[in-house]
Design an enzyme around this catalytic site. Structure first.
Site, short mmCIF file in Angstrom:
data_model
loop_
_atom_site.label_atom_id
_atom_site.label_comp_id
_atom_site.label_asym_id
_atom_site.label_seq_id
_atom_site.Cartn_x
_atom_site.Cartn_y
_atom_site.Cartn_z
N ASP A 198 1.07 -1.79 -0.09
CA ASP A 198 0.08 -0.20 0.00
C ASP A 198 0.95 1.07 0.38
O ASP A 198 2.58 1.60 0.85
CB ASP A 198 -0.96 -0.62 1.27
CG ASP A 198 -2.16 1.06 1.36
OD1 ASP A 198 -3.29 0.42 0.39
OD2 ASP A 198 -1.84 1.78 1.49
N HIS A 233 -9.92 -5.14 -3.30
CA HIS A 233 -8.72 -4.98 -2.60
C HIS A 233 -9.19 -5.82 -1.50
O HIS A 233 -10.29 -4.98 -1.50
CB HIS A 233 -7.94 -4.30 -3.35
CG HIS A 233 -8.50 -3.05 -2.46
ND1 HIS A 233 -9.46 -2.35 -3.49
CD2 HIS A 233 -8.15 -2.41 -1.46
CE1 HIS A 233 -9.95 -0.59 -2.82
NE2 HIS A 233 -9.02 -1.39 -0.94
N HIS A 259 -12.12 -0.80 -7.59
CA HIS A 259 -11.20 -2.00 -7.68
C HIS A 259 -10.94 -3.51 -6.64
O HIS A 259 -9.94 -3.19 -5.73
CB HIS A 259 -9.87 -2.04 -8.90
CG HIS A 259 -9.37 -2.99 -9.50
ND1 HIS A 259 -8.74 -3.09 -10.54
CD2 HIS A 259 -9.01 -4.35 -8.62
CE1 HIS A 259 -8.64 -4.63 -10.68
NE2 HIS A 259 -8.51 -5.35 -9.94
P1 5GP Z 1 -10.08 1.50 0.38
O1 5GP Z 1 -10.50 2.36 1.24
O2 5GP Z 1 -10.46 1.67 -0.75
O3 5GP Z 1 -10.02 -0.25 1.36
O4 5GP Z 1 -8.55 1.32 0.14
C1 5GP Z 1 -8.13 1.87 -0.91
C2 5GP Z 1 -6.02 1.75 -0.52
O5 5GP Z 1 -5.50 1.86 -1.69
C3 5GP Z 1 -4.93 2.65 0.33
O6 5GP Z 1 -4.97 2.15 1.72
C4 5GP Z 1 -4.38 3.47 -0.58
O7 5GP Z 1 -3.41 4.16 0.34
C5 5GP Z 1 -4.60 2.62 -1.70
N1 5GP Z 1 -3.83 3.19 -2.33
C6 5GP Z 1 -4.28 4.13 -3.09
N2 5GP Z 1 -3.40 4.66 -4.11
C7 5GP Z 1 -2.99 3.39 -4.69
C8 5GP Z 1 -1.38 3.14 -5.29
O8 5GP Z 1 -1.36 4.53 -6.24
N3 5GP Z 1 -0.18 2.42 -4.98
C9 5GP Z 1 -0.38 1.75 -4.33
N4 5GP Z 1 0.49 1.13 -4.02
N5 5GP Z 1 -1.73 2.19 -3.12
C10 5GP Z 1 -2.88 2.92 -3.29
ZN ZN Z 2 -9.66 -1.67 -12.08
#
Ligand code: 5GP
Ligand code: ZN
Length: 116
Positions: free
Chosen positions: A33, A103, A101
């Site tokens: 992350d 994850h 997406h």
């Molecule tokens: P969500 O809140 O959608 O469950 O978590 C998204 C996660 O993706 C967050 O922890 C954020 O730091 C991570 N993230 C967002 N953009 C990027 C990126 O461009 N590269 C990486 N490695 N992590 C990302």
């Molecule tokens: Zn996607």
């Protein structure tokens, strides 16, 4: 849709955007992350675009979802986790999902680190 060119994680999965890779196979990619909450914080994603867990069905995605979860403990160990970790899937707006997406977060390592 297999690849959504407007999706940041599709672009990471296809190599168009860089990431610090933890694991890769034909179906799945794991990468660190960009804003870790803890000493170890990586994400496991399907390479194919699936917007969220709410867009899966048992008939179509049972095996894929099982593989995502089953990978977590071994990858966490490889990253140095010895004393437990969290797995977390945020789903949809009220579920605080920011990247549309699918994850799974794997978060661990020595505390203190906040719950998130
Ligand atoms: P969500 O809140 O959608 O469950 O978590 C998204 C996660 O993706 C967050 O922890 C954020 O730091 C991570 N993230 C967002 N953009 C990027 C990126 O461009 N590269 C990486 N490695 N992590 C990302
Ligand atoms: Zn996607």
């Amino acid at each position: 849709m297999n690849h959504d060119p407007s999706c940041i994680f599709c672009r990471i999965a296809s190599g168009q955007l860089p990431s610090r890779k933890v694991y890769e196979d034909e179906q799945l990619l794991a990468f660190h992350d960009i804003a870790p909450w803890a000493p170890v914080h990586f994400l496991i994603i399907p390479k194919k675009h699936i917007a969220s867990l709410a867009d899966t069905t048992p008939a179509a995605h049972e095996a894929l979802l099982g593989r995502m979860l089953a990978l977590a403990p071994g990858l966490a160990r490889e990253q140095g986790v010895t004393n437990g970790f969290r797995t977390l899937i945020n789903t949809g707006e009220d579920g605080l999902q920011e990247v549309p997406h699918l994850h799974m977060h794997v978060i661990g390592g020595p505390r203190p680190w906040k719950k998130g």
